[in-house]
Design a protein around this motif. Structure first.
Motif, mmCIF file in Angstrom:
data_model
loop_
_atom_site.group_PDB
_atom_site.id
_atom_site.type_symbol
_atom_site.label_atom_id
_atom_site.label_comp_id
_atom_site.label_asym_id
_atom_site.label_seq_id
_atom_site.Cartn_x
_atom_site.Cartn_y
_atom_site.Cartn_z
ATOM 1 N N ALA A 22 0.834 -1.199 0.000
ATOM 2 C CA ALA A 22 0.000 0.000 0.000
ATOM 3 C C ALA A 22 0.870 1.251 0.000
ATOM 4 C CB ALA A 22 -0.913 -0.006 1.232
ATOM 5 N N PRO A 23 0.373 2.317 -0.608
ATOM 6 C CA PRO A 23 1.121 3.575 -0.622
ATOM 7 C C PRO A 23 1.508 4.031 0.787
ATOM 8 C CG PRO A 23 -0.722 3.691 -2.143
ATOM 9 C CD PRO A 23 -0.889 2.421 -1.350
ATOM 10 N N GLY A 24 2.746 4.524 0.898
ATOM 11 C CA GLY A 24 3.248 5.015 2.172
ATOM 12 C C GLY A 24 4.074 4.001 2.942
ATOM 13 N N LEU A 40 12.902 1.081 0.101
ATOM 14 C CA LEU A 40 11.973 1.418 -0.979
ATOM 15 C C LEU A 40 10.657 1.849 -0.360
ATOM 16 C CD1 LEU A 40 9.597 -0.913 -1.610
ATOM 17 C CD2 LEU A 40 11.555 -2.151 -2.458
ATOM 18 N N THR A 41 10.015 2.787 -1.018
ATOM 19 C CA THR A 41 8.729 3.315 -0.564
ATOM 20 C C THR A 41 7.682 3.012 -1.627
ATOM 21 O OG1 THR A 41 9.833 5.120 0.613
ATOM 22 C CG2 THR A 41 7.478 5.394 0.154
ATOM 23 N N ILE A 42 6.559 2.476 -1.203
ATOM 24 C CA ILE A 42 5.451 2.226 -2.122
ATOM 25 C C ILE A 42 4.747 3.558 -2.377
ATOM 26 C CG2 ILE A 42 3.322 0.921 -2.552
ATOM 27 C CD1 ILE A 42 5.787 -0.895 -2.130
ATOM 28 N N LEU A 43 4.663 3.935 -3.651
ATOM 29 C CA LEU A 43 4.061 5.208 -4.034
ATOM 30 C C LEU A 43 2.603 5.058 -4.484
ATOM 31 C CD1 LEU A 43 7.060 6.471 -6.201
ATOM 32 C CD2 LEU A 43 6.528 7.135 -3.833
ATOM 33 N N LYS A 44 2.356 4.000 -5.257
ATOM 34 C CA LYS A 44 1.023 3.804 -5.841
ATOM 35 C C LYS A 44 0.913 2.338 -6.247
ATOM 36 C CE LYS A 44 -1.798 5.780 -9.594
ATOM 37 N NZ LYS A 44 -2.575 6.916 -9.151
ATOM 38 N N VAL A 45 -0.287 1.795 -6.131
ATOM 39 C CA VAL A 45 -0.560 0.429 -6.580
ATOM 40 C C VAL A 45 -1.794 0.496 -7.469
ATOM 41 C CG1 VAL A 45 -1.102 -1.933 -5.884
ATOM 42 C CG2 VAL A 45 0.363 -0.525 -4.416
ATOM 43 N N GLU A 46 -1.695 -0.083 -8.658
ATOM 44 C CA GLU A 46 -2.840 -0.076 -9.572
ATOM 45 C C GLU A 46 -2.844 -1.359 -10.393
ATOM 46 O OE1 GLU A 46 -2.533 3.520 -11.895
ATOM 47 O OE2 GLU A 46 -0.475 3.124 -12.437
ATOM 48 N N SER A 47 -3.963 -1.628 -11.020
ATOM 49 C CA SER A 47 -4.107 -2.851 -11.807
ATOM 50 C C SER A 47 -4.360 -2.527 -13.267
ATOM 51 C CB SER A 47 -5.278 -3.687 -11.280
ATOM 52 O OG SER A 47 -4.980 -4.174 -9.996
ATOM 53 N N VAL A 55 3.150 -1.940 -9.037
ATOM 54 C CA VAL A 55 3.539 -1.224 -7.826
ATOM 55 C C VAL A 55 4.601 -0.202 -8.212
ATOM 56 C CG1 VAL A 55 4.484 -1.446 -5.505
ATOM 57 C CG2 VAL A 55 3.072 -3.289 -6.447
ATOM 58 N N HIS A 56 4.291 1.047 -7.973
ATOM 59 C CA HIS A 56 5.224 2.133 -8.259
ATOM 60 C C HIS A 56 5.995 2.421 -6.975
ATOM 61 C CE1 HIS A 56 3.230 2.967 -12.111
ATOM 62 N NE2 HIS A 56 2.131 2.575 -11.466
ATOM 63 N N ILE A 57 7.323 2.438 -7.091
ATOM 64 C CA ILE A 57 8.154 2.616 -5.896
ATOM 65 C C ILE A 57 9.163 3.740 -6.065
ATOM 66 C CG2 ILE A 57 7.956 0.166 -5.314
ATOM 67 C CD1 ILE A 57 10.976 -0.076 -6.131
ATOM 68 N N ARG A 58 9.688 4.170 -4.940
ATOM 69 C CA ARG A 58 10.829 5.083 -4.859
ATOM 70 C C ARG A 58 11.916 4.303 -4.132
ATOM 71 N NH1 ARG A 58 12.123 10.563 -4.314
ATOM 72 N NH2 ARG A 58 13.941 10.830 -2.984
ATOM 73 N N VAL A 59 13.177 4.472 -4.551
ATOM 74 C CA VAL A 59 14.299 3.823 -3.885
ATOM 75 C C VAL A 59 15.230 4.905 -3.360
ATOM 76 C CG1 VAL A 59 16.193 2.188 -4.126
ATOM 77 C CG2 VAL A 59 14.113 1.859 -5.459
ATOM 78 N N HIS A 78 11.028 7.268 -9.076
ATOM 79 C CA HIS A 78 9.896 6.478 -9.587
ATOM 80 C C HIS A 78 10.399 5.306 -10.414
ATOM 81 C CE1 HIS A 78 6.838 5.363 -12.659
ATOM 82 N NE2 HIS A 78 6.098 5.308 -11.579
ATOM 83 N N LEU A 79 9.931 4.117 -10.053
ATOM 84 C CA LEU A 79 10.160 2.908 -10.850
ATOM 85 C C LEU A 79 8.883 2.063 -10.794
ATOM 86 C CD1 LEU A 79 13.708 1.837 -9.578
ATOM 87 C CD2 LEU A 79 13.161 2.600 -11.899
ATOM 88 N N PRO A 80 8.377 1.598 -11.946
ATOM 89 C CA PRO A 80 7.185 0.739 -11.960
ATOM 90 C C PRO A 80 7.572 -0.742 -11.996
ATOM 91 C CG PRO A 80 7.646 1.521 -14.168
ATOM 92 C CD PRO A 80 8.724 2.079 -13.284
ATOM 93 N N PHE A 81 6.983 -1.547 -11.128
ATOM 94 C CA PHE A 81 7.276 -2.982 -11.034
ATOM 95 C C PHE A 81 6.000 -3.803 -11.032
ATOM 96 C CE2 PHE A 81 11.237 -1.397 -9.356
ATOM 97 C CZ PHE A 81 12.171 -2.368 -9.684
#
Length: 142
Positions: A22-24, A40-47, A55-59, A78-81
């Motif tokens: 989850a974000p945050g 790593l920080t979860i920024l956004k999750v979408e389908s 899962v979009h993350i920041r490192v 920003h990195l999308p995984f």
């Protein structure tokens, strides 16, 4: 005793991978050597129909040299995984932050490229992706 330890390890592993990203959330992950303090920080999750859960993350707290400019990069905003790649990477939830770091510019760039068929998501672990970025062909922004 060995049986009990096996049950505890399996339970911890199942709990970690059953965790809803989850974000945050700020996570420790399987880092590259010398970057053990990286998170790593979860920024956004979408389908998406074609990608599944993204899962979009920041490192943060990495050390990479930008091959174009020669400067040291200490974070990737920003990195999308694919979700599975992130779950294979994470090791410990450190905290849940109510504030999400700024990532909209990187996300918008990715989203526009994705919608035109020019971008996808990473399916490798975070550390493998960072290592691959070092060997990638970097281009200047036009």
């Amino acid at each position: 005793m060995r049986y009990l330890i096996s049950i505890v390890v399996l339970t911890m592993s199942f709990t970690l991978h059953a965790t809803e990203l989850a974000p945050g959330q700020v996570w420790k992950y399987k880092t590259r050597q010398g970057e053990e303090a990286s998170t790593l920080t979860i920024l956004k999750v979408e389908s998406y129909k074609d990608l599944g859960r993204v899962v979009h993350i920041r490192v943060d707290a990495i050390r990479m040299t930008n091959p174009l400019k020669g400067n040291v990069v200490t974070d990737v905003p920003h990195l999308p995984f694919k979700e599975g790649a992130v779950k294979r990477s994470i090791t410990e939830l450190l905290r849940k932050s109510p504030e999400i770091p700024a990532f909209q510019e990187g996300y918008d760039t990715w989203k526009n490229a994705y919608l035109t068929g020019k971008a996808g998501v990473f399916d490798t672990t975070v550390s493998a992706t960072l290592t691959a970025m070092l060997g990638a062909k970097w281009e200047t922004k036009k």
